[in-house]
Design a protein around this motif. Structure first.
Motif, mmCIF file in Angstrom:
data_model
loop_
_atom_site.group_PDB
_atom_site.id
_atom_site.type_symbol
_atom_site.label_atom_id
_atom_site.label_comp_id
_atom_site.label_asym_id
_atom_site.label_seq_id
_atom_site.Cartn_x
_atom_site.Cartn_y
_atom_site.Cartn_z
ATOM 1 N N ALA A 132 0.834 -1.193 0.000
ATOM 2 C CA ALA A 132 0.000 0.000 0.000
ATOM 3 C C ALA A 132 0.873 1.248 0.000
ATOM 4 N N TYR A 133 0.553 2.176 -0.869
ATOM 5 C CA TYR A 133 1.285 3.445 -0.994
ATOM 6 C C TYR A 133 2.791 3.217 -1.175
ATOM 7 N N ASN A 134 3.111 2.212 -1.938
ATOM 8 C CA ASN A 134 4.520 1.857 -2.185
ATOM 9 C C ASN A 134 5.100 2.795 -3.245
ATOM 10 N N ALA A 135 5.405 4.006 -2.832
ATOM 11 C CA ALA A 135 5.874 5.032 -3.775
ATOM 12 C C ALA A 135 6.974 5.866 -3.142
ATOM 13 N N ALA A 136 7.885 6.331 -3.982
ATOM 14 C CA ALA A 136 8.983 7.178 -3.513
ATOM 15 C C ALA A 136 9.429 8.097 -4.638
ATOM 16 N N LEU A 137 9.999 9.226 -4.251
ATOM 17 C CA LEU A 137 10.581 10.171 -5.199
ATOM 18 C C LEU A 137 12.069 10.286 -4.926
ATOM 19 N N LEU A 138 12.842 10.362 -5.992
ATOM 20 C CA LEU A 138 14.284 10.576 -5.883
ATOM 21 C C LEU A 138 14.621 11.927 -6.493
ATOM 22 N N LEU A 139 15.260 12.781 -5.702
ATOM 23 C CA LEU A 139 15.750 14.065 -6.198
ATOM 24 C C LEU A 139 17.189 13.873 -6.672
ATOM 25 N N VAL A 140 17.435 14.172 -7.932
ATOM 26 C CA VAL A 140 18.776 14.014 -8.497
ATOM 27 C C VAL A 140 19.265 15.360 -9.025
ATOM 28 N N PRO A 141 20.563 15.537 -9.187
ATOM 29 C CA PRO A 141 21.064 16.770 -9.796
ATOM 30 C C PRO A 141 20.459 16.979 -11.183
ATOM 31 N N TYR A 142 20.326 18.240 -11.541
ATOM 32 C CA TYR A 142 19.694 18.612 -12.822
ATOM 33 C C TYR A 142 20.279 17.837 -14.000
#
Length: 326
Positions: A132-142
């Motif tokens: 459930a709600y198995n989500a993530a965001l990855l912030l990477v350099p531009y």
């Protein structure tokens, strides 16, 4: 003198035995790894055309050399990659994102590698919640877009002219409620039953080996009742399932997790989470429904400047951040 004669005789007999013994043909090099074919792919799918899935990224584990692929992801814009929380938490400190990838065994000149600066897990996801709600965001350099590097779109489609969270921020964007109009979110979870989507990746094949090139398959989103009956222990509030009901035996598998289910119009319908077993007619693949997490996602990707989120973290080794739902 007699001892010397006997020694020379023994050496002569030994040499004769070695010379006349059969020689075994032992290979000196390893056989090359088998190349994927159209029947050994994302389980029942096809080999993708190079460049046909520009939103797809390969997520790798830098604990090993060379870093092996283990999960997929989807490009949202010049800073953000969408994947599953289970992919991020399994190797939080050792992630590498490779964009523009097609053949894992070859450098083709389109690839761009980025080390994530920040991982953001959905606040409702827990290890014990299974998927459930198995989500993530990855912030990477531009990174810049290119022939094989392009974003996929959220539901409803972003205004591309104002969706690029790059270096060209303007006061007008900040005046619009922190960029709120960049990311319009659905009012409620959408019923996507019957919608067809494309899943792609380098996941496990029929031979139980990962593919070296991108594979793809077309799947249809099934009814919530069918999904719940197949997985009675899972909370389907944020989930949906997809399968090829026409042919059967088609679906994603280990190594495809985190990849997006993409509609023909380029929308992200869901994120592949798991299937048990893979490509089963009775147990379709489970996906995180994008409409169930898009409010959370948009609250992050429309942030006035993504790099300022780094100041919110408390663990600078992991750069892990879980914003509240409030």
């Amino acid at each position: 003198m007699c001892r010397i004669y006997l020694l020379l005789l023994a050496v002569s007999l030994l040499s004769s035995f070695v010379t006349n013994s059969p020689v075994l043909d032992v290979p000196t090099t390893r056989s090359p790894a088998p190349q994927p074919t159209a029947k050994t792919n994302i389980i029942g799918g096809d080999i993708a055309t190079p460049g046909s899935t520009p939103w797809l990224v390969s997520i790798r584990d830098t604990q090993y050399y060379p870093p092996p692929h283990f999960c997929g992801g989807t490009i949202l814009n010049n800073f953000w990659i969408l994947t599953t929380a289970s992919c991020v938490t399994s190797s939080s400190y050792n992630l590498l994102v490779v964009l523009g990838e097609y053949n894992l065994d070859e450098e083709e000149g389109y690839e761009i590698s980025r080390t994530p600066l920040l991982s953001i897990i959905h606040p409702k996801y827990t290890y014990f919640s299974t998927h459930a709600y198995n989500a993530a965001l990855l912030l990477v350099p531009y990174f810049s877009y290119g022939e094989r590097i392009q974003p996929a779109s959220l539901l409803p489609k972003f205004d591309d002219k104002r969706h690029r969270l790059d270096r060209r921020f303007t006061d007008r964007m900040k005046e619009e409620e922190g960029g709120g109009k960049l990311c319009k979110t659905p009012d409620a979870k959408r019923d996507l039953q019957g919608v067809e989507g494309l899943i792609a990746g380098w996941g496990r094949t029929n031979s139980e080996e990962f593919s070296s090139v991108v594979m793809e398959a077309n799947l249809t989103i099934q009814s919530n009742d069918f999904c719940q009956s197949a997985y009675p222990d899972d909370d389907m509030e944020s989930l949906m399932c997809a399968a090829d009901v026409t042919h059967g035996g088609v679906g994603a598998c280990m190594g495809d997790s985190g990849g997006g289910l993409i509609s023909k119009d380029g929308y992200i319908l869901g994120i592949y989470s798991y299937a048990e077993p893979c490509a089963s007619d009775e147990f379709p693949g489970i996906y995180v429904n994008m409409s169930a997490i898009q409010d959370w996602l948009c609250s992050i990707v429309r942030f006035p400047h993504p790099m300022s989120l780094l100041a919110e973290t408390t663990d600078y080794r992991m750069h892990s951040y879980r914003p509240s739902l409030d």
